[in-house]
Every structure is written in structure tokens, then in C-alpha cells.
Motif scaffolding. Structure first.
Motif, short mmCIF file in Angstrom:
data_model
loop_
_atom_site.label_atom_id
_atom_site.label_comp_id
_atom_site.label_asym_id
_atom_site.label_seq_id
_atom_site.Cartn_x
_atom_site.Cartn_y
_atom_site.Cartn_z
N LYS A 181 -26.75 -32.97 -11.45
CA LYS A 181 -26.11 -33.68 -10.35
C LYS A 181 -27.13 -34.65 -9.75
O LYS A 181 -28.30 -34.30 -9.59
N LEU A 182 -26.66 -35.87 -9.45
CA LEU A 182 -27.51 -36.84 -8.76
C LEU A 182 -27.32 -36.66 -7.26
O LEU A 182 -26.21 -36.80 -6.74
N VAL A 183 -28.40 -36.34 -6.56
CA VAL A 183 -28.36 -36.12 -5.12
C VAL A 183 -29.08 -37.29 -4.46
O VAL A 183 -30.27 -37.50 -4.67
N GLU A 184 -28.33 -38.07 -3.67
CA GLU A 184 -28.94 -39.26 -3.07
C GLU A 184 -29.95 -38.86 -2.00
O GLU A 184 -29.69 -38.01 -1.15
N ILE A 185 -31.13 -39.48 -2.05
CA ILE A 185 -32.19 -39.22 -1.08
C ILE A 185 -31.88 -40.05 0.17
O ILE A 185 -31.72 -41.26 0.09
N PRO A 186 -31.80 -39.43 1.35
CA PRO A 186 -31.46 -40.18 2.56
C PRO A 186 -32.57 -41.15 2.95
O PRO A 186 -33.75 -40.90 2.69
N SER A 187 -32.18 -42.25 3.57
CA SER A 187 -33.15 -43.23 4.09
C SER A 187 -33.04 -43.29 5.60
O SER A 187 -32.10 -42.76 6.19
N ALA A 188 -34.01 -43.94 6.22
CA ALA A 188 -34.02 -44.05 7.68
C ALA A 188 -32.75 -44.76 8.14
O ALA A 188 -32.38 -45.81 7.61
N SER A 189 -32.05 -44.19 9.12
CA SER A 189 -30.75 -44.71 9.50
C SER A 189 -30.80 -45.80 10.56
O SER A 189 -29.90 -46.61 10.66
N SER A 190 -31.83 -45.81 11.38
CA SER A 190 -31.88 -46.75 12.51
C SER A 190 -33.24 -47.43 12.58
O SER A 190 -34.27 -46.80 12.33
N PRO A 191 -33.26 -48.73 12.92
CA PRO A 191 -34.54 -49.43 13.06
C PRO A 191 -35.27 -48.98 14.31
O PRO A 191 -34.67 -48.38 15.21
N PRO A 192 -36.57 -49.26 14.41
CA PRO A 192 -37.32 -48.86 15.61
C PRO A 192 -36.84 -49.60 16.85
O PRO A 192 -36.29 -50.70 16.78
N THR A 193 -37.04 -48.98 17.99
CA THR A 193 -36.62 -49.57 19.27
C THR A 193 -37.49 -50.77 19.60
O THR A 193 -38.70 -50.77 19.38
N THR A 194 -36.85 -51.81 20.15
CA THR A 194 -37.59 -53.02 20.54
C THR A 194 -37.81 -53.06 22.05
O THR A 194 -37.12 -52.38 22.82
#
Length: 461
Positions: A181-194
Motif C-alpha cells: 500500500k502507498l501511504v502518503e507522507i503528510p506535509s506542512a499544512s500552514s505557512p509560518p505566521t507573518t
């Protein structure tokens, strides 16, 4: 693969710097049969510390209950050079494609190793065969006029360093040893706060570089000549942000170094990121990155921004069925409170992927929404493959209306041609921004699109 290559296959290598700049989908490969002592599922690792003809071998040996905790040894990307009929696996640990080693004999015959640094060949192509919620990896071995299919097995009954070894060796109906099974690796969901920032002027350049189209002169360019061509336009535009389309992945790192060498800023001043265009793999729900020619990695879009960038995100654009899945790529410049994005829409019109242009309309609406991040001002553009006035079938409203409704375009209302006699290339900024000096390059050569650049003054926030 030639007969000679059977005996002098190149060794696996440690980290390939030419593939580390990609924002494409990343996967763990989970084995159905391999479990630890607690019964937890195991994922496949690339054993890059092994030596000789064992270097880069694949073993199901890492607990993967938490995909977000996996490292580069357990991370793979999918690639295709036959429009998705078959897929190649590429290891993030060393940047090399996985081969089935049929030159080995005995218990290692058909062993899977991440060791191919060249283009995808027959040894690297696998068919994903659905098995309910799992799939089998089918490999076709052809030699001397004979052809035979093998399924990849996880050798869970082996011991020592061969325990869980992946081999293309099963010929019957796939069982649990042959199911993955291919399990997608999660990525960062939100950019840093400005934080609040003062008024700022930004010089932005967009160019469809045509690096994978044999009809364009730049297709024949060496890496050095290609990076020089981009840098020449960037220098003329005094660019702070560069948006590129029809770009080959392995050109990203060399371009970054060239920009740092030739433009103001010096070493470690630029960050160049890449996102792939994809093809669906067979009838599965998985997608593989389209390959560039000349062994230049995947094909897609790229963005060059200041090196402070730490957050970047690929935006997959829904595209017509059985065609290329187009993409956009965003990168956050935190200190500027700017979200810079590059995009390449599906080709529209009679005889092309999106004949009625309704998918282009949806891509424009999606991009208008997704480039907007709290605290950031979106500056974006690219090759959108539609003129400002063209309409989709069944509508009298322009394909790109959602973008013009929310943002301000650099060359509006002149709308000068950028590809042949049509305007297809765009730069957008928030309506509170002010464009000045919008320029269309004097020539498309060595590409088939002219570059577009301008200066946007962004209000303080």
C-alpha cells in the motif's frame, strides 16, 4: 537495458542533490505481510549504508504506524515515462530509481535496489495491480526473446539483513507477501505566521522556459546554457521572484547556484523549488510524476524566491480525465508577507486536453482561492493557456474571470501577446497593489513564450 549493463550496473549513491528541491507527493511503501513483534505493519526502507551489489536494497523493516515520523530511507516518489501505464519508484534517501536486479542469482535474483541514476528503463518500470485495498507490483522481465511477469515479494521468512527483502520473484496469484500500500507522507499544512510589514516593491518575472519541448531551441541547451538563459532574463528584470513553467526538476539546484553566482545576493541568497505535473497510474488512485527527457528528473513548474523560504506547497490542479494533471507551486516569503506562486494550466481549445475550457475555468477559480493565505499577499502567475477574453463552452464569461475579479494583472489592459499572437502568460497581485513597468520580452527565443515582468508595489500591512 543492454546486455553490457547487466554486468556493470552503476552502484547506489548517497544523496542526489539534484532531486532534493521537489515539492511533489511523497509516499511510504507499506507491506501487508511484514509486521513487527507487536503486529504493527512495516514499511519499506532503502538500505543505503550497505555496500557493493547490496547497496540501496529495499527491505520491509520499519514500523510505519505514524507516517509523519518516517525519514528519507522510508520515503519514495512515483515517476512515469509512459503516461502512467507503469510507474518507477525513486528513493528520497539517495535520489535513485528502484531496479529489479535480474543479473543477480540465487536468493538475490530479482532483488529491488535503489541504484539507477539514469533515465527510467525496463528494469525500473512496475505495474500497480489492484488487490482490493492493496496492490501488487508486477514486473515484466524480457530477455532473449522470452518474456515473463513476476510479482514483488517481501521475504519475511528470511533472516538477518535479508529479512523482509523485496524481490520480483512470485509468478502465481499475489498473496499477502506480494501486497503493498502507498501511504502518503503528510506535509506542512500552514505557512509560518507573518508580522506587519511596510510598503514593499517586488520585481516579478514569469517565463515558460520550454525545457522539455524538442521544438524549442532551449531543449538542446546544456544545463549551464539553460541556467544562463534564465539568469539573463532575471537580470534584465532585476527579479526578486521568478516563476517558471515547463521546467525539469534537476535544473532547480543548478539554477539556484547560477542565480547566486550572477545576481546580487551571493551564496545562499536564493531558493529554487519544483513541483511536478503528473499522470494517473493505471486504474489506481495514485499519481506519478511525468519525466523530462535527457535524464533531467520530473517535469513541471518551478519558483525562485529568497533563501529565507522554508514553506512551499504544490497545488494539484484538477485536469481533464486521462490527461496530464497540471500543477501550481507556492512559496512563502515570511518577512515580506508575500505568498509567491507559479502555475501551468491545461491546454484548452479544439483538439487539446480541455476542449471546452471548463476545466481551465475551474483551475482559475481554484488558484484564486488557494493562493490566498492569512497574513500574506499573493503575487502569482504563469502560463495559463487562455487569453483574457476566451470563454468556455456554454458561457459568455471569460475563463480567467475569477482571477481578474479578485486580483490585478500586470499587463491589463494592453494584453500584449506572449506566445504567437496570443497572451497566455500572466502576473497577478492584490488589488491594493500597483503594477509599474510591465514588460513583455522582445523575443521568445530560445523558448516559444516571451517572458513577462513588472514591479508591484504592495501596500503596508
Amino acid at each position: 537495458m543492454t546486455l553490457l549493463a547487466l554486468f556493470i550496473a552503476p552502484p547506489a549513491q548517497a544523496g542526489d542533490p539534484l532531486t532534493e528541491k521537489s515539492a511533489g507527493r511523497k509516499y511510504a511503501l507499506q507491506s501487508r505481510a511484514a509486521t513487527d513483534k507487536a503486529g504493527k505493519k512495516m514499511c519499506v526502507s532503502t538500505e543505503i549504508n550497505d555496500a557493493g551489489n547490496q547497496a540501496g536494497k529495499l527491505r520491509a523493516r520499519t514500523n510505519c504506524e505514524n507516517p509523519g515520523s518516517l525519514g528519507s530511507w522510508e520515503t519514495f516518489t512515483l515517476h512515469t515515462n509512459d503516461k502512467g501505464s507503469r510507474a518507477a519508484l525513486r528513493s528520497e534517501a539517495n535520489g535513485l530509481y528502484v531496479s529489479a536486479e535480474f543479473h543477480d542469482t540465487g536468493s538475490h535474483m530479482g532483488m529491488l535496489r535503489a541504484r539507477q541514476d539514469g533515465a527510467i528503463g525496463n528494469w525500473e518500470r512496475f505495474e500497480l495491480v489492484p488487490q482490493g485495498d492493496w496492490f501488487a507490483l508486477k514486473y515484466n522481465f524480457t530477455e532473449g526473446g522470452t518474456s515473463k511477469d513476476y510479482y514483488v515479494s517481501a521475504e519475511i521468512n528470511s533472516t538477518g539483513s535479508d529479512e523482509g527483502l523485496l524481490r520480483a520473484r512470485a509468478t502465481g496469484t499475489p498473496g499477502s507477501w506480494e501486497q503493498f500500500k502507498l501511504v502518503e507522507i503528510p506535509s506542512a499544512s500552514s505557512p509560518p505566521t507573518t508580522a506587519s510589514t511596510p510598503e514593499r516593491k517586488i520585481n516579478v518575472l514569469t517565463w515558460n522556459a520550454c525545457s522539455n519541448n524538442s521544438k524549442c531551441k532551449i531543449y538542446e541547451y546544456s544545463v549551464d546554457s539553460f541556467t544562463q538563459a534564465v539568469t539573463d532574463w532575471a537580470s534584465q528584470a532585476k527579479a526578486d521572484v521568478i516563476l517558471l513553467q515547463e521546467f525539469c526538476e534537476k535544473l532547480a539546484k543548478p539554477l539556484e547556484k547560477k542565480l547566486e553566482a550572477d545576481l546580487n545576493g551571493g551564496a545562499d541568497a536564493w531558493d529554487v523549488r519544483f513541483a511536478p505535473i503528473q499522470h494517473q497510474i493505471g486504474t489506481t488512485k495514485h499519481w506519478a510524476q511525468k519525466s523530462c527527457a535527457k535524464n533531467r528528473g520530473a517535469y513541471g513548474v518551478a519558483i525562485a524566491v529568497p533563501a529565507e523560504n522554508t514553506w512551499y506547497n504544490a497545488l494539484e490542479l484538477e485536469s481533464p480525465t486521462n490527461t496530464e494533471r497540471r500543477t501550481a507551486l507556492c512559496a512563502a516569503i515570511q518577512s515580506w508577507a508575500v505568498m509567491a506562486c507559479t502555475a501551468h494550466f491545461s491546454t484548452g481549445g479544439e483538439g487539446y486536453d480541455d476542449e471546452d475550457r471548463n476545466q481551465q475555468k475551474a483551475q482559475a477559480a481554484f488558484l484564486a482561492e488557494k493562493v490566498d493565505h492569512e497574513g500574506y499577499r499573493a503575487v502569482f502567475g504563469g502560463d495559463l493557456n487562455a487569453t483574457p477574453t476566451v470563454t468556455p463552452t456554454g458561457s459568455n464569461l471569460p475563463v480567467l474571470l475569477s482571477l481578474y475579479h479578485t486580483y490585478k494583472e500586470c499587463d491589463d489592459p494592453l494584453n500584449r501577446a506572449t506566445a504567437g499572437n496570443s497572451k497566455l502568460d500572466y502576473l497577478f497581485a492584490p488589488p491594493s497593489g500597483a503594477w509599474s513597468g510591465c514588460t513583455v520580452g522582445t523575443t521568445a527565443w530560445p523558448s516559444d513564450h516571451k517572458p513577462v515582468w513588472g514591479t508591484v508595489t504592495l501596500a503596508a500591512r
